[in-house]
Motif scaffolding. Structure first.
Motif, PDB file in Angstrom:
ATOM      1  N   LYS A 379      69.679  58.112  43.998  1.00  0.00           N
ATOM      2  CA  LYS A 379      69.314  58.777  42.749  1.00  0.00           C
ATOM      3  C   LYS A 379      69.190  60.292  42.915  1.00  0.00           C
ATOM      4  CE  LYS A 379      67.352  54.791  40.392  1.00  0.00           C
ATOM      5  NZ  LYS A 379      66.152  54.149  39.790  1.00  0.00           N
ATOM      6  N   SER A 380      68.790  60.758  44.089  1.00  0.00           N
ATOM      7  CA  SER A 380      68.805  62.199  44.310  1.00  0.00           C
ATOM      8  C   SER A 380      70.240  62.703  44.441  1.00  0.00           C
ATOM      9  CB  SER A 380      67.982  62.575  45.544  1.00  0.00           C
ATOM     10  OG  SER A 380      66.601  62.627  45.222  1.00  0.00           O
ATOM     11  N   THR A 381      71.125  61.898  45.052  1.00  0.00           N
ATOM     12  CA  THR A 381      72.542  62.255  45.039  1.00  0.00           C
ATOM     13  C   THR A 381      73.067  62.305  43.622  1.00  0.00           C
ATOM     14  OG1 THR A 381      72.899  61.233  47.219  1.00  0.00           O
ATOM     15  CG2 THR A 381      74.836  61.635  45.866  1.00  0.00           C
ATOM     16  N   MET A 382      72.684  61.319  42.792  1.00  0.00           N
ATOM     17  CA  MET A 382      73.135  61.292  41.401  1.00  0.00           C
ATOM     18  C   MET A 382      72.616  62.492  40.627  1.00  0.00           C
ATOM     19  SD  MET A 382      75.082  59.608  39.369  1.00  0.00           S
ATOM     20  CE  MET A 382      75.551  60.642  37.967  1.00  0.00           C
ATOM     21  N   THR A 383      71.411  62.951  40.963  1.00  0.00           N
ATOM     22  CA  THR A 383      70.883  64.165  40.326  1.00  0.00           C
ATOM     23  C   THR A 383      71.835  65.331  40.537  1.00  0.00           C
ATOM     24  OG1 THR A 383      68.605  63.427  40.672  1.00  0.00           O
ATOM     25  CG2 THR A 383      68.930  65.765  40.240  1.00  0.00           C
ATOM     26  N   THR A 384      72.318  65.496  41.756  1.00  0.00           N
ATOM     27  CA  THR A 384      73.213  66.617  42.044  1.00  0.00           C
ATOM     28  C   THR A 384      74.581  66.426  41.393  1.00  0.00           C
ATOM     29  OG1 THR A 384      73.998  65.652  44.140  1.00  0.00           O
ATOM     30  CG2 THR A 384      72.027  67.042  44.226  1.00  0.00           C
ATOM     31  N   ILE A 385      75.048  65.184  41.305  1.00  0.00           N
ATOM     32  CA  ILE A 385      76.308  64.910  40.614  1.00  0.00           C
ATOM     33  C   ILE A 385      76.154  65.205  39.123  1.00  0.00           C
ATOM     34  CG2 ILE A 385      77.918  63.075  39.953  1.00  0.00           C
ATOM     35  CD1 ILE A 385      77.408  61.823  42.726  1.00  0.00           C
ATOM     36  N   LEU A 386      75.017  64.840  38.552  1.00  0.00           N
ATOM     37  CA  LEU A 386      74.709  65.183  37.158  1.00  0.00           C
ATOM     38  C   LEU A 386      74.805  66.694  36.952  1.00  0.00           C
ATOM     39  CD1 LEU A 386      73.429  64.613  34.291  1.00  0.00           C
ATOM     40  CD2 LEU A 386      71.201  64.813  35.426  1.00  0.00           C
ATOM     41  N   GLY A 387      74.210  67.467  37.858  1.00  0.00           N
ATOM     42  CA  GLY A 387      74.270  68.918  37.739  1.00  0.00           C
ATOM     43  C   GLY A 387      75.686  69.451  37.825  1.00  0.00           C
ATOM     44  N   ARG A 388      76.472  68.910  38.754  1.00  0.00           N
ATOM     45  CA  ARG A 388      77.870  69.334  38.866  1.00  0.00           C
ATOM     46  C   ARG A 388      78.643  68.994  37.599  1.00  0.00           C
ATOM     47  NH1 ARG A 388      80.704  65.516  42.341  1.00  0.00           N
ATOM     48  NH2 ARG A 388      81.446  64.660  40.360  1.00  0.00           N
ATOM     49  N   MET A 389      78.419  67.812  37.054  1.00  0.00           N
ATOM     50  CA  MET A 389      79.088  67.424  35.810  1.00  0.00           C
ATOM     51  C   MET A 389      78.769  68.403  34.685  1.00  0.00           C
ATOM     52  SD  MET A 389      78.476  63.312  35.606  1.00  0.00           S
ATOM     53  CE  MET A 389      79.616  62.122  36.316  1.00  0.00           C
ATOM     54  N   ALA A 390      77.490  68.776  34.577  1.00  0.00           N
ATOM     55  CA  ALA A 390      77.066  69.680  33.512  1.00  0.00           C
ATOM     56  C   ALA A 390      77.741  71.040  33.642  1.00  0.00           C
ATOM     57  CB  ALA A 390      75.545  69.824  33.537  1.00  0.00           C
TER      58      ALA A 390
END
Length: 441
Positions: A379-390
């Protein structure tokens, strides 16, 4: 494929051989291992370790693992590049403290995209230290084979990979397998004490946080004559989003994870901006070299995340917190609203957190205690992927839509004759995300 992190963090990353001395005082766990029905069991036999991914970080992971249990031996190694495997093997044999426990016969040095499967079959504990693109499939194979796992961050490059990691993590729990994720700050005594104090209200309600990962450029490997496009991208994996997951994941994840840890939660949405100011022309892949990401948590707290890897720029790292009654960071300690110091990290000279995470892993195996970092690591990895997507899209992206995205960055298969997901044009330039136009969901 190996993961080399030399330029990953000027404040924390270390030269492998130089720091091997510092870790010499690691706790040695020496005792027979046993487990419940369905779990891996070991009596007095040596604990067999396999290394998947032979970069400098892989060498460091082996040093930590062999230092964590005096009954452990490295028996297998795997990488897609023979030169990486050979270099790391030679490096390990130069470390007097562990060289007698490096027992990898030539027929258990595996090279190729399927090398990981062969190495996993040789071992009891698997160290997964490749770039994140390979983590979901390698983790699944290790757990399917009933092996305990240490795996480096990030855990995937896209949302489908994260979902695969989460499902595999559940299977690891069902099989009573132990899993540690290489977000070593979670094991650092100073961070543990600071996080506890913040969660107990040392600075009141946390209003906002800022994290920084501002460094020089990441390393490159020159394009060689006759080199295939897949090999070039694999050797320059930090320059391709499909391999690296981008710098929010590859670099800033350590600090973003600390904020998630303090909050006991993950952001519900993100927006931001970024681009390329130092990268241009052939051989510089499709990554951005700077990001600003604003994450929002369900209680309204904002995390402002700054990332930059550009030569000649100011460097800074870490996470800071602003609360209703004070502020905090590991480096500066905890202060009240008057700026008065109320806590400083007393653990600055404590044992290296890279070593501690391996000590904890082998202790859990020995004592058959529950240990599985998969969910918060994913989920912390997903947090960073979310940021990259944004940032790549220039849009506000919600957590749920990001996590459930079907868009994959992966090639159809991992092979030398496979087409990479991104390819250069006739001038050697790669397609770069364009905010406002690029689709990320």
């Amino acid at each position: 494929m190996s993961e080399n992190n030399e330029s990953d963090n000027p404040l924390a990353r270390r030269n492998f051989l130089k720091d091997s001395v510092k870790m010499a005082g690691g706790v040695l766990l020496t005792s027979a291992l046993s487990g419940k029905a369905g779990a891996w069991t070991l009596s007095n036999d040596p604990i067999k370790i396999a290394l998947i991914g032979c970069g400098s970080r892989g060498a460091g992971a082996v040093l930590n693992a062999l230092s964590a249990n005096s009954n452990a031996v490295l028996v297998a190694m795997a990488d897609v590049f023979k030169d990486k495997l050979d270099d790391t093997y030679a490096t390990l044999l130069k470390v007097n403290r562990i060289k007698n426990f490096v027992k990898v016969p030539e027929n258990q040095k595996y090279v190729g995209f399927d090398a990981y499967e062969k190495a996993i079959a040789c071992a009891d504990v698997v160290l997964l230290v490749t770039p994140p693109a390979f983590r979901p499939s390698h983790f699944e194979a290790a757990v399917k084979a009933g092996k305990h796992v240490f795996m480096e961050k990030p855990l995937a490059s896209d949302a489908p990979g994260i979902r695969q990691i989460l499902e595999t993590g559940k299977e690891a729990t069902r099989k009573n397998l132990k899993v540690v994720v290489g977000l070593q700050n979670r094991y650092d005594p100073g961070y543990k004490e600071m996080v506890k104090k913040l969660q107990e209200g040392a600075i009141g309600r946390i209003v906002s946080a800022t994290d920084y990962y501002l460094i020089g450029p990441v390393t490159t490997s020159p394009r060689m004559a006759g080199q295939s496009e897949m090999e070039f991208q694999m050797r320059n994996w930090r320059y391709f989003n499909w391999l690296w997951a981008g710098s929010p994941a590859g670099l800033q994840i350590h600090n973003t994870d600390i904020v998630n840890w303090v909050k006991g939660a993950y952001p519900i949405r993100a927006q931001g901006m970024g681009g390329r100011s130092s990268l241009n022309g052939p051989d510089h892949g499709d990554i951005f070299d700077h990001f600003y990401i604003e994450y929002e948590y369900a209680d309204g707290t904002k995390l402002n995340s700054q990332i930059r890897h550009i030569s000649g720029t100011w460097n800074k790292g870490g996470a800071t917190f602003l609360g209703a009654t004070g502020s905090a960071s590991l480096q500066g300690g905890i202060k009240n609203v008057k700026g008065e110091q109320i806590w400083r990290n007393p653990n600055k000279d404590s044992e290296n957190a890279y070593q501690i995470e391996h000590n904890v892993l082998f202790a859990a195996i020995r004592n058959n205690t529950p240990l599985n970092d998969t969910e918060w690591g994913a989920k912390s990895t997903m947090t960073t992927i979310l940021g990259r997507m944004a940032v790549h899209s220039g849009k506000m992206v919600e957590w749920n839509e990001a996590l459930n995205s079907k868009l994959t960055l992966m090639p159809e298969k991992f092979a030398w004759d496979a087409e990479p997901p991104v390819k250069p044009d006739k001038d050697g330039n790669y397609p770069v995300p364009i905010p406002g136009l690029s689709q990320v969901l």
